[in-house]
Design a protein around this motif. Structure first.
Motif, PDB file in Angstrom:
ATOM      1  N   PRO A   1      64.769  23.462  32.019  1.00 22.99           N
ATOM      2  CA  PRO A   1      64.516  22.605  32.724  1.00 22.99           C
ATOM      3  C   PRO A   1      64.579  22.103  34.029  1.00 22.99           C
ATOM      4  CG  PRO A   1      63.558  22.100  30.367  1.00 22.99           C
ATOM      5  CD  PRO A   1      64.447  22.704  30.741  1.00 22.99           C
TER       6      PRO A   1
ATOM      7  N   ASN B   1      67.212  18.280  19.077  1.00 23.61           N
ATOM      8  CA  ASN B   1      66.100  18.780  20.068  1.00 23.61           C
ATOM      9  C   ASN B   1      65.754  17.635  20.318  1.00 23.61           C
ATOM     10  OD1 ASN B   1      67.711  21.168  21.817  1.00 23.61           O
ATOM     11  ND2 ASN B   1      67.453  21.410  19.594  1.00 23.61           N
ATOM     12  N   ILE B   2      65.033  16.956  19.735  1.00 23.45           N
ATOM     13  CA  ILE B   2      64.162  15.817  19.371  1.00 23.45           C
ATOM     14  C   ILE B   2      64.732  14.494  19.619  1.00 23.45           C
ATOM     15  CG2 ILE B   2      62.161  14.636  18.886  1.00 23.45           C
ATOM     16  CD1 ILE B   2      60.662  16.817  18.287  1.00 23.45           C
ATOM     17  N   TYR B   3      65.924  14.122  18.525  1.00 27.20           N
ATOM     18  CA  TYR B   3      66.012  12.871  19.013  1.00 27.20           C
ATOM     19  C   TYR B   3      67.474  12.860  19.898  1.00 27.20           C
ATOM     20  CZ  TYR B   3      67.958   9.103  17.026  1.00 27.20           C
ATOM     21  OH  TYR B   3      68.571   7.392  16.451  1.00 27.20           O
ATOM     22  N   GLY B   4      67.921  14.030  20.081  1.00 28.47           N
ATOM     23  CA  GLY B   4      68.900  14.270  21.086  1.00 28.47           C
ATOM     24  C   GLY B   4      68.658  13.817  22.133  1.00 28.47           C
ATOM     25  N   GLN B   5      69.068  14.264  23.621  1.00 21.37           N
ATOM     26  CA  GLN B   5      68.601  14.126  24.840  1.00 21.37           C
ATOM     27  C   GLN B   5      68.082  15.263  26.399  1.00 21.37           C
ATOM     28  OE1 GLN B   5      72.893  12.618  25.143  1.00 21.37           O
ATOM     29  NE2 GLN B   5      73.007  12.442  23.472  1.00 21.37           N
ATOM     30  N   SER B   6      67.033  15.686  25.577  1.00 17.02           N
ATOM     31  CA  SER B   6      67.043  16.864  25.878  1.00 17.02           C
ATOM     32  C   SER B   6      65.033  16.585  27.133  1.00 17.02           C
ATOM     33  CB  SER B   6      66.319  17.674  25.245  1.00 17.02           C
ATOM     34  OG  SER B   6      65.433  18.947  25.951  1.00 17.02           O
ATOM     35  N   ALA B   7      65.828  17.347  28.269  1.00 22.57           N
ATOM     36  CA  ALA B   7      64.475  17.321  29.289  1.00 22.57           C
ATOM     37  C   ALA B   7      63.137  18.156  28.768  1.00 22.57           C
ATOM     38  CB  ALA B   7      64.936  17.847  30.830  1.00 22.57           C
ATOM     39  N   SER B   8      63.796  19.313  27.666  1.00 19.48           N
ATOM     40  CA  SER B   8      62.479  20.264  27.669  1.00 19.48           C
ATOM     41  C   SER B   8      61.813  19.589  26.150  1.00 19.48           C
ATOM     42  CB  SER B   8      63.159  21.459  27.297  1.00 19.48           C
ATOM     43  OG  SER B   8      64.140  21.136  26.265  1.00 19.48           O
TER      44      SER B   8
ATOM     45  N   GLN C   1      63.697   2.288  24.145  1.00 21.62           N
ATOM     46  CA  GLN C   1      62.403   2.311  24.066  1.00 21.62           C
ATOM     47  C   GLN C   1      61.275   1.238  22.684  1.00 21.62           C
ATOM     48  OE1 GLN C   1      59.520   5.663  24.997  1.00 21.62           O
ATOM     49  NE2 GLN C   1      61.849   6.869  24.546  1.00 21.62           N
TER      50      GLN C   1
ATOM     51  N   PHE D   1      57.614  20.627  29.581  1.00 21.44           N
ATOM     52  CA  PHE D   1      58.970  20.047  29.431  1.00 21.44           C
ATOM     53  C   PHE D   1      58.594  18.828  29.572  1.00 21.44           C
ATOM     54  CE2 PHE D   1      59.686  23.956  31.646  1.00 21.44           C
ATOM     55  CZ  PHE D   1      60.019  24.937  31.205  1.00 21.44           C
TER      56      PHE D   1
ATOM     57  N   ASP E   1      73.051   9.866  20.851  1.00 24.98           N
ATOM     58  CA  ASP E   1      72.077  10.560  20.740  1.00 24.98           C
ATOM     59  C   ASP E   1      70.419   9.802  21.022  1.00 24.98           C
ATOM     60  OD1 ASP E   1      73.727  12.771  19.884  1.00 24.98           O
ATOM     61  OD2 ASP E   1      73.274  13.408  18.400  1.00 24.98           O
TER      62      ASP E   1
ATOM     63  N   ASN F   1      55.989  12.072  33.451  1.00 26.35           N
ATOM     64  CA  ASN F   1      56.785  12.996  33.835  1.00 26.35           C
ATOM     65  C   ASN F   1      56.457  14.582  33.570  1.00 26.35           C
ATOM     66  OD1 ASN F   1      58.484  11.829  35.342  1.00 26.35           O
ATOM     67  ND2 ASN F   1      59.937  10.494  34.098  1.00 26.35           N
TER      68      ASN F   1
ATOM     69  N   ASP G   1      71.106  17.326  27.604  1.00 22.94           N
ATOM     70  CA  ASP G   1      70.763  18.702  26.921  1.00 22.94           C
ATOM     71  C   ASP G   1      71.551  19.474  27.096  1.00 22.94           C
ATOM     72  OD1 ASP G   1      69.819  18.612  29.510  1.00 22.94           O
ATOM     73  OD2 ASP G   1      67.753  19.764  28.827  1.00 22.94           O
TER      74      ASP G   1
ATOM     75  N   ASN H   1      60.763  14.722  28.404  1.00 19.44           N
ATOM     76  CA  ASN H   1      61.656  13.538  28.145  1.00 19.44           C
ATOM     77  C   ASN H   1      62.158  13.292  27.541  1.00 19.44           C
ATOM     78  OD1 ASN H   1      61.022  11.460  29.622  1.00 19.44           O
ATOM     79  ND2 ASN H   1      62.334  13.038  31.425  1.00 19.44           N
ATOM     80  N   GLY H   2      60.516  12.586  27.087  1.00 18.70           N
ATOM     81  CA  GLY H   2      59.972  11.707  26.336  1.00 18.70           C
ATOM     82  C   GLY H   2      59.771  10.637  26.259  1.00 18.70           C
ATOM     83  N   VAL H   3      59.949  10.248  27.335  1.00 18.80           N
ATOM     84  CA  VAL H   3      59.156   8.859  27.901  1.00 18.80           C
ATOM     85  C   VAL H   3      59.091   8.490  28.688  1.00 18.80           C
ATOM     86  CG1 VAL H   3      61.128   6.867  29.018  1.00 18.80           C
ATOM     87  CG2 VAL H   3      62.879   8.044  28.233  1.00 18.80           C
ATOM     88  N   GLN H   4      58.820   8.785  29.858  1.00 17.72           N
ATOM     89  CA  GLN H   4      58.023   8.544  30.637  1.00 17.72           C
ATOM     90  C   GLN H   4      56.602   9.626  31.537  1.00 17.72           C
ATOM     91  OE1 GLN H   4      58.863   7.295  34.775  1.00 17.72           O
ATOM     92  NE2 GLN H   4      59.483   5.241  33.413  1.00 17.72           N
TER      93      GLN H   4
END
Lengths: 434, 303
Positions: free
Chosen positions: A431, B266-273, A92, B53, A85, B61, A396, B55-58
C-alpha cells in the motif's frame, strides 16, 4: 553564535541545579518523569549488545555527567535486530529520552508519525561543526527538518587482514577489474581460506553485496530508483546483478545461513577468510582484542565492474542519536544528543576507544590512525553516498521481502527469475505510505 | 452434580443466598470480563484491522483496504505457502511420530518396566522448559562452535557444518527439537489417563487370552477416549501456534517460515499495511476448528 552562549550559560545554571538533585541520581527512569526540563536526569539507549560498545556508550554518559552534572542512565538495546523491528512499538511505549539510531528512511518514517522530536534547533546550535553533507543526509525530505544528530559513520568495503594477504602473496589494494577480484578470491581459496566470507542469517548482511554490485553494474540512479519502485526488479539489469552476485557464491563459506555479521567478523579475527564485504563499525572489536589486530585490518573499495560507473558509489550509513517524543525528559534527551554530536562528545567517545569516523568538522583528522585515514579515502573516492539498502528503502519491503529473497537467492542461485518475479509482485502489492 | 439430584429441586433453588449469588457472579463475571478484555476484544480488533492499511501509530492514518491484505497473502506472498507447508510438516510429524512415541513411553512406564521412575523423570524434564529456552539450548549446541559441532570435529566457525541454514536437514532438526519436549508432555498426559484405567479390565482381557497389543487396542485405548481427544487437540494446537522456538533460532528473518512468525514479523516489524493482522486471522481460523471440537467433546463428557 547566540545559541552557543545560550547553551553554555544554561549549562552553568544546570550545574547548580543538579547539585541539589545529587541524592536522586540512582533513581533513574522513575524520577525522570518528574519534569521535562533539561536539568532532569537523562536516560539513553545504546543500540548495541556488544560489551565493548556498551563501554563506550557508558563513557559518553559519564563524560556528559562530569561536564554538565546531569546524570545519564545508559542501557543497551539488547539484540539490535529485535530493537530495529520493534522500534515503532518502543517509541509508543515508555522509551528512553535519547537513543542511538540510523539516519535515512528508518528515522524519517518515524518522524512523520510524530514519534521523534524535531532536533533542527540542536543541529543549528552545532552550526558548522556538522558537515553540510551530514545535515542534508539527516534532513527528512517530507518537512525539511532534522530528527537525528549525526555522530558516526562508516564505509562498506572489502575488509581483509594485511598479514593474511601478504602471506598469500596477494595484493587486494591493486585490484582493478572483476577478473582481478576473481583471481584474488581463487588465490585465497586455494590456500585453504574462505575467499569471500558471508554470513546472512540476519537477512540483511548480504544486502551490502547486492547493493554494491548493483551500483557497480547499473549505476547509483538505477539502484535508488529500483529501491523506490521506479524501476522493476524483473528488469534484466536487476537479473544481471543477481547473476554477477552468483559468481561469488562458490568462494563463500558453506554455512552462510548459519552465521550472522558477527560470525563474519570472527572469521576475519581468526584469520580464516580473505575478503569480507561489510561496514567497518566493528573495527572496535579488533582494537579491543589487540593493537596488532587493529593495525592488521584494512579496507578497500569494492572493485569496478562496469567502467561506465567505475567505483563512484558507496554505502556509508550515518548513525546518530534521536530523541523520542514520548520520553519523560525529551528536552534533556535533546541536549544530550546535541552534546554527543559536538566536539566534546566525540572526543569523549574517542577517548573511550571508539575508532569510528565522526561527523564533526572540528575534529582533527590529521592524527587519525592509518585505518581511519583509509576509511576516509575509500569514502572520499565515491561521488554518490548511499545509506545502505534497508535505510534507502521502505522497511516493510527491505526487511520482509528483500532480506528473505536474497537468502533464497544464496540457496538457489539458479532461480533468479522466480526470485525477482516474487519481489516485484510483493512490491506491487504494497500500500502507499501514509 | 448428577449424584445429588434426589428430587428436592425447590430447596436447592433457595440454597442460593445473596452471598452465594455474589460469589457465583464474581466467579463467573471476573474471568468472563478478563477473557473478553484480553482475548476476544483484541481478537475482534485484529479481525477488523486485517481489512485496513495502517502502520499502527496514528489512528488518523488508518485506511480501509477491503480484502487487499488477504489478496497479498494468497497471491503475492510465496512465503505464506512455505509457512503453511512447514506448519503442516510440524502437524504431521507430531501426529505420526512424536505423539505415538509419547503414548508408547507412557504405556511402558505404566507397565512398570525396570527403572520406570528414572525414564519418567528423564522424559519429563524438557517439559518444564519453555520452547524459547529449548531453542536457546539447541541453538548453542548445534550452532557454529556449539558442543555438537565440536564433538563432530568442526570446532571453528569456518568449518562448522550448516544445520539450521541447511535446507536438506533443518526441517527434521527443528521438528526433532520440538518433539524433545512434546513427547514428554504427551507421555505425562497419557500416563495420568492410564492410571485411571481399571486394572480389572486388563486382567479380564488377559484371562480371555488377549495379547498385549490386543488388550491395548481393544480395551485400554477405547476407555481413554477423553484423554485421546485432549491429546489430539493439543497436538494440533501446538503445531499451529509454534513460534518461540523458531524466533529464537532464526530471528525475524523467516529462515524457516511458519504462520506464527509471519504474524509477528508483519505486525511487530515495520509495515504500512495490516498484513500481520490478516495472517493472525488466518491462524485464528485454522486453530479455532480443533478448539471447538475439543470443547464440544469436553462438555459432552461432563453431561
Amino acid at each position: 553564535m547566540s545559541e552557543t552562549t545560550n547553551s553554555v550559560s544554561r549549562r552553568t545554571v544546570l550545574k547548580g541545579a543538579a547539585l541539589g538533585g545529587v541524592g536522586l541520581v540512582g533513581a533513574g527512569t522513575l524520577l525522570s518523569s518528574c519534569g521535562s526540563d533539561s536539568s532532569g536526569p537523562v536516560t539513553f539507549t545504546a543500540r548495541t549488545n556488544v560489551e565493548n560498545e556498551l563501554k563506550i556508550a557508558q563513557a559518553l554518559a559519564d563524560a556528559y555527567e562530569a561536564e554538565t552534572g546531569i546524570p545519564v542512565t545508559m542501557q543497551g538495546s539488547g539484540d539490535t535486530n529485535a530493537f530495529q523491528d520493534g522500534i515503532s512499538q518502543y517509541l509508543q511505549g515508555t522509551p528512553d529520552d535519547a537513543f542511538q539510531w540510523m539516519a535515512g528512511f528508518r528515522t524519517n518514517f518515524r518522524a512523520d508519525q510524530g514519534l521523534l522530536v524535531d532536533l533542527s534547533e540542536n543541529i543549528s546550535a552545532l552550526g558548522n561543526q556538522i558537515p553540510e553533507g551530514f545535515v542534508s543526509g539527516a534532513t527528512n525530505p517530507s518537512d525539511g527538518k532534522q530528527y537525528i544528530i549525526p555522530t558516526t559513520w562508516y564505509p562498506w568495503g572489502l575488509h581483509y587482514r594485511k598479514s593474511t594477504m601478504l602471506e598469500l602473496g596477494l595484493d587486494p589494494e591493486n585490484i582493478a577489474t572483476w577478473d582481478d577480484f576473481m583471481k584474488l578470491l581463487e588465490g585465497t581459496q586455494k590456500k585453504g581460506l574462505i575467499g569471500y566470507a558471508m554470513g546472512d542469517k540476519g537477512g540483511w548482511e548480504a544486502m551490502g553485496t547486492f547493493s554494491i554490485i548493483n551500483v557497480r553494474l547499473n549505476g547509483y540512479d538505477y539502484h535508488i530508483d529500483l529501491l523506490n519502485g521506479r524501476e522493476k526488479w524483473t528488469d534484466q539489469r536487476t537479473i544481471d546483478t543477481f547473476n554477477q552476485f552468483a559468481l561469488l557464491i562458490p568462494y563463500m563459506n558453506k554455512n552462510f545461513l548459519d552465521i550472522s555479521w558477527d560470525g563474519m567478523r570472527d572469521l576475519l579475527l581468526a584469520k580464516k577468510c580473505g575478503a569480507m564485504m561489510m561496514g567497518s563499525w566493528w573495527a572496535n572489536e579488533f582494537k579491543a582484542k589487540s593493537q596488532e589486530d587493529y593495525d592488521d585490518l584494512w579496507i578497500v573499495p569494492f572493485p569496478e565492474i562496469n567502467p561506465a560507473y567505475g567505483r563512484d558509489s558507496i554505502d556509508a550509513p550515518v548513525d546518530g542519536l534521536c530523541v523520542a517524543s514520548n520520553s519523560a525528559n525529551s528536552e534533556g534527551g535533546a541536549a544530550f544528543a546535541q552534546w554527543c554530536g559536538s566536539e566534546e562528545g566525540m572526543l569523549a567517545a574517542q577517548a573511550a576507544g571508539d575508532t569510528n569516523l565522526y561527523a564533526n568538522t572540528n575534529l582533527d583528522t590529521s592524527d587519525y590512525d592509518p585505518f581511519n585515514k583509509q576509511k576516509l579515502a575509500v569514502i572520499g573516492e565515491a561521488k554518490n553516498v548511499m545509506n545502505f539498502l534497508d535505510r534507502d528503502c521502505r522497511n516493510d519491503f527491505a526487511g520482509t521481502i528483500v532480506g528473505p529473497a536474497i537468502q533464497n537467492f544464496l540457496r538457489k542461485p539458479n532461480d533468479v527469475n522466480g526470485i525477482v518475479d516474487g519481489m516485484q509482485a510483493a512490491w506491487d502489492a504494497l500500500p502507499a505510505l501514509a | 452434580m448428577a449424584a445429588t439430584s434426589t428430587g428436592v429441586k425447590p430447596r436447592r433453588r433457595r440454597a442460593f443466598t445473596k452471598g452465594d449469588r455474589l460469589t457465583l457472579s464474581l466467579f463467573v463475571g471476573v474471568p468472563t470480563f478478563l477473557h473478553l478484555t484480553w482475548v476476544w476484544i483484541p481478537a475482534l480488533a485484529t479481525i477488523g484491522l486485517s481489512f485496513t492499511f495502517w502502520n499502527g501509530v496514528q489512528l488518523s492514518n488508518i485506511r480501509w483496504a477491503g480484502i487487499a491484505n488477504y489478496n497479498t497473502i494468497f497471491t503475492a506472498s510465496p512465503v505464506f505457502w512455505d509457512a503453511l507447508r512447514n506448519n503442516t510438516y510440524w502437524l504431521l510429524w507430531f501426529t505420526c511420530i512424536a505423539t505415538p512415541i509419547g503414548i508408547l513411553l507412557a504405556y511402558q512406564i505404566d507397565r512398570r518396566i525396570r527403572g520406570h521412575k528414572i525414564y519418567e523423570s528423564i522424559y519429563y524434564i524438557p517439559v518444564v522448559l519453555s520452547l524459547a529456552v529449548i531453542g536457546i539450548i539447541w541453538r548453542f549446541m548445534l550452532g557454529p562452535t556449539g558442543l555438537v559441532q565440536v564433538l563432530l570435529g568442526y570446532p571453528g566457525i569456518e568449518d562448522a557444518i550448516p544445520i539450521f541454514g541447511n535446507y536438506q536437514i533443518n526441517t527434521y532438526v527443528i521438528l526433532t527439537i520440538a518433539s524433545w519436549r512434546h513427547i514428554g508432555y504427551i507421555m505425562l498426559l497419557y500416563l495420568a489417563g492410564l492410571k485411571s484405567v481399571d486394572p480389572s479390565l486388563r486382567e479380564a482381557a488377559a484371562i480371555d487370552g488377549a495379547t498385549e497389543w490386543q488388550a491395548f487396542r481393544k480395551v485400554v485405548f477405547p476407555s481413554l477416549k477423553p484423554v485421546n481427544t485432549i491429546i489430539i487437540v493439543i497436538t494440533v494446537i501446538e503445531s499451529l501456534r509454534a513460534f518461540d522456538l523458531i524466533y529464537i533460532i532464526y530471528g525475524t528473518s523467516t529462515g524457516w517460515p511458519i504462520l506464527g512468525m509471519l504474524v509477528f514479523q508483519n505486525i511487530y516489524g515495520q509495515s504500512a499495511s495490516m498484513l500481520g493482522a490478516a495472517y493472525a486471522v488466518i491462524l485464528l481460523l485454522l486453530s479455532i476448528t480443533p478448539i471447538i471440537f475439543y470443547l464440544r467433546t469436553v462438555f459432552r463428557e461432563d453431561r
